[in-house]
Scaffold this motif. Structure first.
Motif, PDB file in Angstrom:
ATOM      1  N   LEU A 179       0.563  -1.320  -0.105  1.00 58.32           N
ATOM      2  CA  LEU A 179      -0.127  -0.285   0.220  1.00 58.32           C
ATOM      3  C   LEU A 179       1.038   0.941  -0.063  1.00 58.32           C
ATOM      4  O   LEU A 179       0.271   2.466  -0.820  1.00 58.32           O
ATOM      5  CB  LEU A 179      -1.149  -0.339   1.208  1.00 58.32           C
ATOM      6  CG  LEU A 179      -2.183  -1.385   1.308  1.00 58.32           C
ATOM      7  CD1 LEU A 179      -2.642  -1.086   2.454  1.00 58.32           C
ATOM      8  CD2 LEU A 179      -2.931  -0.705  -0.568  1.00 58.32           C
ATOM      9  N   TYR A 180       2.249   1.056   0.713  1.00 55.40           N
ATOM     10  CA  TYR A 180       2.678   2.101   0.633  1.00 55.40           C
ATOM     11  C   TYR A 180       3.772   2.609  -0.636  1.00 55.40           C
ATOM     12  O   TYR A 180       3.417   3.788  -1.128  1.00 55.40           O
ATOM     13  CB  TYR A 180       4.142   1.941   2.190  1.00 55.40           C
ATOM     14  CG  TYR A 180       4.760   3.305   2.058  1.00 55.40           C
ATOM     15  CD1 TYR A 180       4.492   3.946   2.023  1.00 55.40           C
ATOM     16  CD2 TYR A 180       6.147   3.042   1.134  1.00 55.40           C
ATOM     17  CE1 TYR A 180       6.156   5.415   2.754  1.00 55.40           C
ATOM     18  CE2 TYR A 180       7.231   4.004   1.293  1.00 55.40           C
ATOM     19  CZ  TYR A 180       7.221   5.525   1.998  1.00 55.40           C
ATOM     20  OH  TYR A 180       7.639   6.229   1.820  1.00 55.40           O
ATOM     21  N   PHE A 181       3.892   1.547  -1.013  1.00 54.61           N
ATOM     22  CA  PHE A 181       4.695   1.883  -2.472  1.00 54.61           C
ATOM     23  C   PHE A 181       3.560   2.246  -3.710  1.00 54.61           C
ATOM     24  O   PHE A 181       3.847   3.450  -4.086  1.00 54.61           O
ATOM     25  CB  PHE A 181       5.528   0.426  -2.928  1.00 54.61           C
ATOM     26  CG  PHE A 181       6.193   0.693  -4.080  1.00 54.61           C
ATOM     27  CD1 PHE A 181       7.520   0.902  -4.202  1.00 54.61           C
ATOM     28  CD2 PHE A 181       6.120   0.803  -5.351  1.00 54.61           C
ATOM     29  CE1 PHE A 181       8.567   1.243  -4.405  1.00 54.61           C
ATOM     30  CE2 PHE A 181       7.062   1.362  -6.358  1.00 54.61           C
ATOM     31  CZ  PHE A 181       7.983   1.179  -5.876  1.00 54.61           C
ATOM     32  N   THR A 182       2.617   1.669  -3.651  1.00 54.58           N
ATOM     33  CA  THR A 182       1.699   1.742  -5.465  1.00 54.58           C
ATOM     34  C   THR A 182       1.302   3.044  -4.512  1.00 54.58           C
ATOM     35  O   THR A 182       0.439   3.634  -5.286  1.00 54.58           O
ATOM     36  CB  THR A 182       0.244   1.111  -4.354  1.00 54.58           C
ATOM     37  OG1 THR A 182      -0.312   0.432  -4.060  1.00 54.58           O
ATOM     38  CG2 THR A 182       0.960  -0.126  -5.596  1.00 54.58           C
ATOM     39  N   ARG A 183       0.918   3.782  -3.372  1.00 56.56           N
ATOM     40  CA  ARG A 183      -0.187   4.941  -2.977  1.00 56.56           C
ATOM     41  C   ARG A 183       0.850   6.557  -2.841  1.00 56.56           C
ATOM     42  O   ARG A 183       0.474   6.902  -2.964  1.00 56.56           O
ATOM     43  CB  ARG A 183      -1.106   5.203  -2.118  1.00 56.56           C
ATOM     44  CG  ARG A 183      -2.326   4.463  -2.027  1.00 56.56           C
ATOM     45  CD  ARG A 183      -2.368   3.490  -2.450  1.00 56.56           C
ATOM     46  NE  ARG A 183      -3.590   2.271  -2.648  1.00 56.56           N
ATOM     47  CZ  ARG A 183      -3.651   1.311  -3.429  1.00 56.56           C
ATOM     48  NH1 ARG A 183      -2.990   0.509  -3.784  1.00 56.56           N
ATOM     49  NH2 ARG A 183      -4.888   1.298  -3.404  1.00 56.56           N
TER      50      ARG A 183
ATOM     51  N   PHE B  98       4.132  -8.643  -5.304  1.00 56.41           N
ATOM     52  CA  PHE B  98       2.557  -8.262  -3.908  1.00 56.41           C
ATOM     53  C   PHE B  98       2.385  -9.878  -4.142  1.00 56.41           C
ATOM     54  O   PHE B  98       1.761 -10.548  -3.049  1.00 56.41           O
ATOM     55  CB  PHE B  98       1.887  -7.242  -4.076  1.00 56.41           C
ATOM     56  CG  PHE B  98       0.645  -7.412  -2.759  1.00 56.41           C
ATOM     57  CD1 PHE B  98       1.124  -7.719  -1.376  1.00 56.41           C
ATOM     58  CD2 PHE B  98      -0.458  -7.756  -2.956  1.00 56.41           C
ATOM     59  CE1 PHE B  98       0.296  -7.797  -0.047  1.00 56.41           C
ATOM     60  CE2 PHE B  98      -2.043  -7.374  -2.526  1.00 56.41           C
ATOM     61  CZ  PHE B  98      -1.160  -7.802  -0.900  1.00 56.41           C
ATOM     62  N   TYR B  99       1.726 -10.449  -5.140  1.00 47.21           N
ATOM     63  CA  TYR B  99       0.817 -10.960  -5.511  1.00 47.21           C
ATOM     64  C   TYR B  99       1.726 -12.456  -5.272  1.00 47.21           C
ATOM     65  O   TYR B  99       1.046 -13.374  -4.751  1.00 47.21           O
ATOM     66  CB  TYR B  99       0.340 -10.816  -6.718  1.00 47.21           C
ATOM     67  CG  TYR B  99      -0.738 -10.991  -6.824  1.00 47.21           C
ATOM     68  CD1 TYR B  99      -2.152 -10.915  -7.733  1.00 47.21           C
ATOM     69  CD2 TYR B  99      -0.629  -8.837  -7.284  1.00 47.21           C
ATOM     70  CE1 TYR B  99      -2.926 -10.295  -7.863  1.00 47.21           C
ATOM     71  CE2 TYR B  99      -2.284  -7.921  -7.600  1.00 47.21           C
ATOM     72  CZ  TYR B  99      -3.840  -8.560  -7.610  1.00 47.21           C
ATOM     73  OH  TYR B  99      -4.465  -8.215  -7.512  1.00 47.21           O
ATOM     74  N   VAL B 100       2.532 -12.337  -5.734  1.00 49.07           N
ATOM     75  CA  VAL B 100       3.606 -13.506  -5.926  1.00 49.07           C
ATOM     76  C   VAL B 100       3.501 -13.780  -4.278  1.00 49.07           C
ATOM     77  O   VAL B 100       3.761 -15.844  -3.671  1.00 49.07           O
ATOM     78  CB  VAL B 100       5.149 -13.337  -6.623  1.00 49.07           C
ATOM     79  CG1 VAL B 100       5.829 -14.785  -6.180  1.00 49.07           C
ATOM     80  CG2 VAL B 100       4.663 -13.258  -7.676  1.00 49.07           C
ATOM     81  N   ILE B 101       3.865 -12.800  -3.280  1.00 49.62           N
ATOM     82  CA  ILE B 101       4.608 -13.431  -2.461  1.00 49.62           C
ATOM     83  C   ILE B 101       2.606 -13.864  -1.470  1.00 49.62           C
ATOM     84  O   ILE B 101       3.459 -14.520  -0.891  1.00 49.62           O
ATOM     85  CB  ILE B 101       4.845 -11.674  -1.355  1.00 49.62           C
ATOM     86  CG1 ILE B 101       6.729 -11.550  -2.229  1.00 49.62           C
ATOM     87  CG2 ILE B 101       5.151 -11.736  -0.126  1.00 49.62           C
ATOM     88  CD1 ILE B 101       6.928 -10.650  -1.798  1.00 49.62           C
TER      89      ILE B 101
END
Length: 440
Positions: A369-373, A402-405
């Motif tokens: 959330l921090y990175f994408t926002r 994020f999806y992979v993790i």
């Protein structure tokens, strides 16, 4: 000459900096009884082969002042580059009555003096952009107490070496290829996830099927985005692909937030039901996402020329922040619940594994959330206009990671951490639970 309201001018010129480049570069719109001193239409990154075409018709100027015939040279269109923005701001700050059309730092296109005489009142002209840069197209009204109505058609493009028109800004022309690449990545990911679920049928839960659906929708969203940008690139309009893009974008965002909330609550693999407070989170988040997607469509399909554009941006930002905060609560509740349970049920090893897993998931979600926002927004703001595609690439890379993790952490596997019980480590786990506080 009008006294330009500083607050309005500063806001609109500020928008010229933070507004992302427009993606549909042939636009037709109608302005009705608009008294704003400045209107921002579009923002576009030009190369040395750039062109801008502005067509206006059905022009009507109504003055409520004592002068029924406003000066036509005080109303007109101009381009403003990023480098010239501060200079124009200084000119307005030094002289509040200053008309931006008189500035030497703007690229003048035309004024209403160039219009054909009534009743036609129209103008159509194409202009080459000789100095490559990112420009914002403005309309200025420097006549006091005057309302303007007109139909406006704008067309912005750069020319490729073969002479064809590229309607995507200089920093976004790579987007069709970028989205197509990530579409292939997610298709491969979906195939691998389907194989994993098939080979571990005994441990597949409903949440795993929902996660597969999320990958499918994400793939469809990306291919629609690629086609949308491809058609805008070659024709200037999306040919309906934007509708499919917004549909899958809406489903994807709602499904992603739902999956994060359900995983955070432990639904289907730890417990078969949701508590009342967890249901309330879903009831709050899903309608808010509907509102956020409506705001996103308004922002994407219109532009800063509409009067409520700033309001829609604020709505989108506020709703997104609320949703990002809301999806964190179920993870925190699960960690606290597991912490309390570990004191009484005598299954220290199992609870330690679950607590570790959920705390890691909490950190991963916060990081995403921090990175994408924040980080992506910073990249879009500071990156040179030719490299705007970098922020889109960074967002997609981080989303894929994020999806992979997330999928790896909660994969359907018999020996996965949230099913693991190791009696030999029971005593050590109990000790760890006593010594280490799993508080956030």
């Amino acid at each position: 000459m009008t006294k330009m309201p500083l607050s309005v001018v500063f806001i609109l010129l500020f928008l010229a900096v933070v507004v992302p480049p427009s993606m549909a570069e042939i636009k037709s719109l109608v302005i009705s009884d608009d008294a704003r001193p400045m209107i921002l239409f579009e923002k576009f990154g030009f190369t040395h082969t750039g062109h801008v075409t502005v067509s206006i018709s059905s022009v009507s100027v109504v003055s409520t002042s004592s002068d029924p015939n406003p000066e036509a040279s005080r109303l007109g269109f101009f381009l403003l580059s990023e480098e010239s923005l501060l200079q124009v701001l200084l000119e307005i700050q030094q002289n509040p009555r200053f008309c931006v059309l008189d500035s030497h730092y703007v690229t003048h296109l035309f004024t209403f003096r160039d219009l054909s005489p009534p009743p036609n009142s129209r103008f159509n002209q194409s202009y080459p952009v000789t100095s490559p840069n990112e420009y914002s197209l403005f309309f200025a009204n420097c006549v006091p107490e005057t309302k303007v109505s007109m139909a406006v058609r704008t067309e912005m493009y750069n020319k490729d070496p073969n002479g064809s028109k590229d309607y995507l800004p200089a920093g976004s022309t790579q987007l069709p290829t970028l989205y197509s690449f990530f579409f292939l990545c997610y298709v491969a990911f979906l195939g691998f996830w389907s194989y994993t679920c098939w080979t571990n049928k005994q441990t597949v839960h409903r949440i795993h099927l929902l996660m597969a659906g999320l990958l499918l929708i994400k793939s469809l969203n990306l291919i629609c985005a690629a086609e949308d940008k491809h058609y805008v690139k070659i024709t200037g309009t999306p040919h309906g692909w934007d509708i499919l893009f917004y549909i899958f974008q809406f489903i994807r965002v709602v499904l992603l937030f739902t999956v994060i909330i359900l995983i955070g609550t432990g639904w289907s693999f730890l417990k078969p039901f949701l508590q009342e407070k967890e249901k309330n989170v879903l009831i709050i988040v899903i309608p808010l996402q509907v509102l956020a997607n409506i705001a996103s469509i308004v922002i994407g399909e219109t532009g800063p020329f509409i009067k409520d554009w700033v309001t829609w941006n604020q709505v989108f930002l506020l709703v997104d922040i609320i949703c990002c905060c809301a999806i964190i609560f179920p993870i925190v509740w699960s960690i606290r619940s597991l912490r309390e349970t570990s004191k009484t049920d005598g299954k220290a090893a199992r609870n330690l594994s679950k607590l570790t897993l959920f705390r890691q998931f909490y950190i991963v979600v916060i990081g995403y959330l921090y990175f994408t926002r924040i980080v992506v927004f910073a990249l879009k703001t500071i990156a040179a206009y030719k490299y705007q595609w970098v922020s889109f690439a960074a967002e997609e890379i981080v989303s894929l990671v994020f999806y992979v993790i997330m999928f790896h952490m909660f994969r359907p596997e018999e020996k996965n951490e949230y099913f693991a019980v190791d009696d030999d480590e029971e005593e050590a786990a109990a000790l760890a639970l006593r010594d280490e506080e799993f508080e956030l």
